[in-house]
Design a protein around this motif. Structure first.
Motif, mmCIF file in Angstrom:
data_model
loop_
_atom_site.group_PDB
_atom_site.id
_atom_site.type_symbol
_atom_site.label_atom_id
_atom_site.label_comp_id
_atom_site.label_asym_id
_atom_site.label_seq_id
_atom_site.Cartn_x
_atom_site.Cartn_y
_atom_site.Cartn_z
ATOM 1 N N TRP A 102 -24.879 -35.033 -14.519
ATOM 2 C CA TRP A 102 -24.125 -36.245 -14.822
ATOM 3 C C TRP A 102 -22.628 -35.944 -14.852
ATOM 4 O O TRP A 102 -21.816 -36.671 -14.289
ATOM 5 N N GLU A 106 -19.730 -37.600 -12.531
ATOM 6 C CA GLU A 106 -18.610 -38.327 -13.116
ATOM 7 C C GLU A 106 -17.276 -37.700 -12.700
ATOM 8 O O GLU A 106 -16.289 -38.404 -12.486
ATOM 9 N N GLU A 159 -22.701 -47.497 -19.124
ATOM 10 C CA GLU A 159 -22.747 -47.208 -17.682
ATOM 11 C C GLU A 159 -22.764 -48.509 -16.880
ATOM 12 O O GLU A 159 -22.136 -48.615 -15.829
ATOM 13 N N GLU A 189 -22.646 -45.389 -11.107
ATOM 14 C CA GLU A 189 -22.761 -45.838 -12.508
ATOM 15 C C GLU A 189 -24.086 -46.572 -12.709
ATOM 16 O O GLU A 189 -24.710 -46.472 -13.769
ATOM 17 N N HIS A 192 -26.792 -44.126 -13.245
ATOM 18 C CA HIS A 192 -26.676 -43.555 -14.596
ATOM 19 C C HIS A 192 -27.277 -44.518 -15.621
ATOM 20 O O HIS A 192 -27.992 -44.121 -16.535
HETATM 21 FE FE LIG Z 1 -21.488 -43.033 -15.079
#
Ligand SMILES: [Fe+2]
Ligand SMILES: [Fe+2]
Length: 309
Positions: A102, A106, A159, A189, A192
């Motif tokens: 993650w 990002e 997110e 996003e 996520h």
């Molecule tokens: Fe994200």
């Protein structure tokens, strides 16, 4: 961390492993450099004696520039977010693999946005760098430290909120290149969000009352991750007035769809504590509806006034 938290970490580990595999099978590799029109770039003043930045260097509307700055500063604070989730989820096993994956994804968002903004001269690079320094030095701390359920609920909403915000910022630029880049980031996003949403769905099945309380607390106190950016209130208001991210979108496009996925208002597995939390949540959502409608009315009246001027 108390025993409950540790037990929850262990119970959810297989769910994390399954959803990490799912995530990896769906996530598309992409390259920030392909999204940036490098040949439009010009050397800046200072060390290399190029041309200073001027607001007229870019045709992107002011409010879209504001939103781009907020979105980038939000992404820039990644070291703080990493610290928070690594402290809570740990660095081992499937949890650790997710935390690191993650974080790497990002990291790409900040790189891509900054390269785009610098090359296209959309924002003042000196002001941007100073804002980044101020913002990162303030750091970020979760509102519900040491609370696994709360943290998972928060990131599921957060997110999705960043997804909507990136996507609508892209549209507001009027620049197809920026729009394409921000749509790409928004797609990340969204994945996520799905990861965390699935995780909390599993947590609901383990301990519905606890999960329900977490959801209610998080929705009631929700703040955007960039809420401590200098001048955030003023920036957020102009972003809301432009319809890039407002209370209506927050309620109808962020909160409501996630709550629906967890079947929050249709669950039959809640005890008295869970029921109480659900009632609080319903009242909060009703309050948000009133506030969102009021804001829309005021915005419309303002638009009419400006038109008649
Ligand atoms: Fe994200
Ligand atoms: Fe991001």
């Amino acid at each position: 961390m108390n025993v409950d938290q540790t037990a929850l970490l262990l119970e959810l580990e297989p769910v994390v492993a399954t959803n990490l595999d799912r995530h990896l099978s769906l996530a598309k590799e992409w390259f920030p450099h392909e999204y940036v029109p490098w040949s439009e770039g010009r050397t800046f003043d200072g060390l290399l004696n190029g041309e200073p930045w001027a607001p007229t260097d870019s045709a992107i509307p002011d409010v879209a520039r504001t939103a781009l700055i907020v979105n980038l500063l939000t992404e820039d604070n990644l070291p703080s977010y990493h610290h928070e989730i690594a402290s809570l989820f740990g660095r081992e096993g499937a949890w650790g693999n997710w935390v690191h994956r993650w974080t790497a994804e990002e990291g790409r968002h900040g790189i891509a946005l900054r390269d785009y903004l610098t090359v296209t001269r959309t924002v003042d690079p000196i002001a941007l760098e100073r804002a980044r320094m101020v913002h990162m030095q303030a750091g970020y701390a979760t509102y519900h430290p040491d609370e696994m359920m709360h943290s998972i609920a928060y990131v599921a909403f957060q997110e999705l909120a960043t997804r909507i915000s990136h996507r609508n910022t892209g549209k507001a630029t009027g620049d197809p290149i920026a729009e394409q880049l921000l749509a790409r980031v928004a797609a990340d996003e969204n994945l996520h969000m799905v990861f965390y949403r699935n995780l909390l769905a599993a947590a609901f099945d383990l301990d519905a009352d606890h999960a329900m309380r977490a959801v209610t607390d998080v929705v009631s106190h929700f703040q955007m991750p960039g809420a401590n950016i200098e001048g955030f209130q003023r920036k957020a208001l102009s972003i809301a007035l432009a319809g890039i991210y407002d209370l209506r979108q927050h309620k109808d496009e962020v909160l409501a769809p996630v709550l629906r996925q967890w079947n929050v208002f249709g669950r039959t597995d809640l005890g008295p504590e869970g029921e109480k939390a659900r009632e609080e949540l319903a009242a909060h959502m009703d309050g948000l509806e009133i506030q969102a409608s009021r804001f829309e009315e005021k915005r419309e009246a303002r638009r009419q006034r400006q038109q008649n001027r």
